[in-house]
Design an enzyme around this catalytic site. Structure first.
Site, short mmCIF file in Angstrom:
data_model
loop_
_atom_site.label_atom_id
_atom_site.label_comp_id
_atom_site.label_asym_id
_atom_site.label_seq_id
_atom_site.Cartn_x
_atom_site.Cartn_y
_atom_site.Cartn_z
N HIS A 260 0.93 -1.22 0.01
CA HIS A 260 -0.11 0.08 -0.02
C HIS A 260 0.71 1.11 0.02
CE1 HIS A 260 -3.09 3.05 1.06
NE2 HIS A 260 -4.20 2.01 0.91
N ASP A 316 -7.82 -4.30 -0.50
CA ASP A 316 -8.44 -4.65 -2.07
C ASP A 316 -8.34 -6.33 -1.97
OD1 ASP A 316 -8.76 -2.22 -3.19
OD2 ASP A 316 -6.84 -2.12 -3.38
#
Length: 378
Positions: A260, A316
């Site tokens: 991320h 996700d």
């Protein structure tokens, strides 16, 4: 000032909606830890919180749910437009087009100054995006859209409109948690895009269309679709180890949904979604996809490359399993992200209204002192 690639580390606004501490793996919405909200709050409560920096009382909560449900219907002309689109149109393209068209049917579309009016528009759009997403799922499969019900919340209404049947409680609970977790996340790319449009004095629908356009990119909202496509490619739990060796250890590819831009500690949303993905997988009898994701997660966590770089599953990764287990086509994963993020986008748009035009500088690195030549001499 030297160029900061991607505006890395540059603060562009003061916000009260959320705080992200990537080094500690912390996310709060207006003072509330995301873990508490995911455990206890509905999406509608979070929507109210992002707008008002406090949770609603019972009357406010009931009124908000009723307002969204009562304004979730989409004009027949917009529905006909959706039916006229090629069936291979992506879900995000269909949603982007429909939201832009909705502005023509909104009685307050061109009221650009009143924040209370903007909040009403945002609530209408929250319900309408839900309806568009459910309708597009049915349209591409050759079915007629189902009208929203006035007695259901956002998660329940979506499941009902998607299936045409009484919504399953486990599915609705998992979807509601997903909506809560994806509702807001600081100054992300799509939120910044929406604020830039708002700062020009433009309308809420235009700002939300900009947010949808930014979210459509695979570097932002499209990552959950890419993660699920990866799990489908792996196919079986026994294939995880050889797939990892052939694709990741070789350096040919990267694991979609791990790593991320902000988090250098575990993404708190991922841990919550993992629990719900596991429960949903068990209740639905569709354990394989969760097991593949879990095995790949464990394999990556044991690898020196991922350990050294502090790469963990992001929101996700396990949201892909949740959405796929709800029988959503991979193409609809990012529209569902938008269905959640409309809450954060709207709160940021309202906060940005009346603010100064966002106009950053750029460093010119092109040529200088070029000599003009007439056209025939070039």
């Amino acid at each position: 000032m030297a160029n900061q690639s991607g505006l890395e580390g540059i603060a562009v606004a003061d916000i009260a909606t959320s705080f992200v501490d990537g080094s500690a793996g912390e996310l709060i919405y207006s003072g509330y830890a995301i873990e508490d909200l995911a455990e206890n709050a509905t999406f509608e409560e979070v929507l109210f919180l992002l707008f008002h920096s406090r949770l609603p009382n019972r009357q406010e909560y009931d009124e908000l749910r009723a307002t969204i449900a009562a304004n979730s219907a989409v004009d027949a002309t917009v529905m006909q437009m959706l039916r006229s689109l090629p069936k291979d149109t992506s879900g995000m393209s269909a949603l982007r087009t429909a939201v832009s068209m909705l502005a023509a049917f909104d009685p307050d579309a061109e009221n650009l100054l009143d924040k209370d009016v903007a909040a009403r528009k945002a609530l209408r759009l929250t319900g309408q995006i839900m309806t568009i997403c459910a309708a597009w799922i049915r349209i591409v499969s050759g079915k007629n859209p189902v009208q929203p019900r006035g007695d259901l919340g956002v998660a329940q209404n979506f499941v009902y409109m998607m299936s045409g049947e009484e919504p399953d409680k486990t599915a609705c609970a998992a979807l509601d948690v997903y909506l809560v977790l994806l509702a807001e996340h600081g100054m992300n790319a799509s939120t910044f895009a929406a604020r830039v449009v708002t700062a020009t004095g433009s309308d809420l629908h235009s700002a939300i269309v900009a947010g949808i356009g930014a979210l459509k990119g695979p570097a932002h909202g499209g990552a959950n679709s890419a993660a699920m496509s990866m799990f489908l490619e792996i196919g079986e739990v026994d294939h995880v180890a050889p797939w990892f060796e052939a694709n990741i250890k070789s350096g040919k590819r990267r694991i979609m949904g791990i790593g991320h831009r902000v988090y250098k500690a575990p993404d708190p949303r991922a841990a919550i979604l993992k629990r719900h993905a596991k429960a949903l997988a068990a209740s639905s009898g569709k354990r394989k996809w969760f097991d593949i994701a879990d095995k790949l997660d464990q394999t990556a966590r044991a690898d020196a490359y991922f350990i050294q770089r502090k790469l963990y599953p992001n929101v996700d990764y396990y949201s892909a399993i949740v959405l796929y287990t709800l029988d959503l086509d991979v193409d609809m994963f990012t529209p569902l992200f938008a269905m959640a993020r409309i809450a954060g986008w709207s709160a940021h748009v309202i906060a940005q209204m009346g603010g100064r035009l966002i106009r950053p500088k750029a460093n010119y690195v092109g040529p200088r002192n070029q000599t003009w030549l007439p056209l025939d001499e070039r």
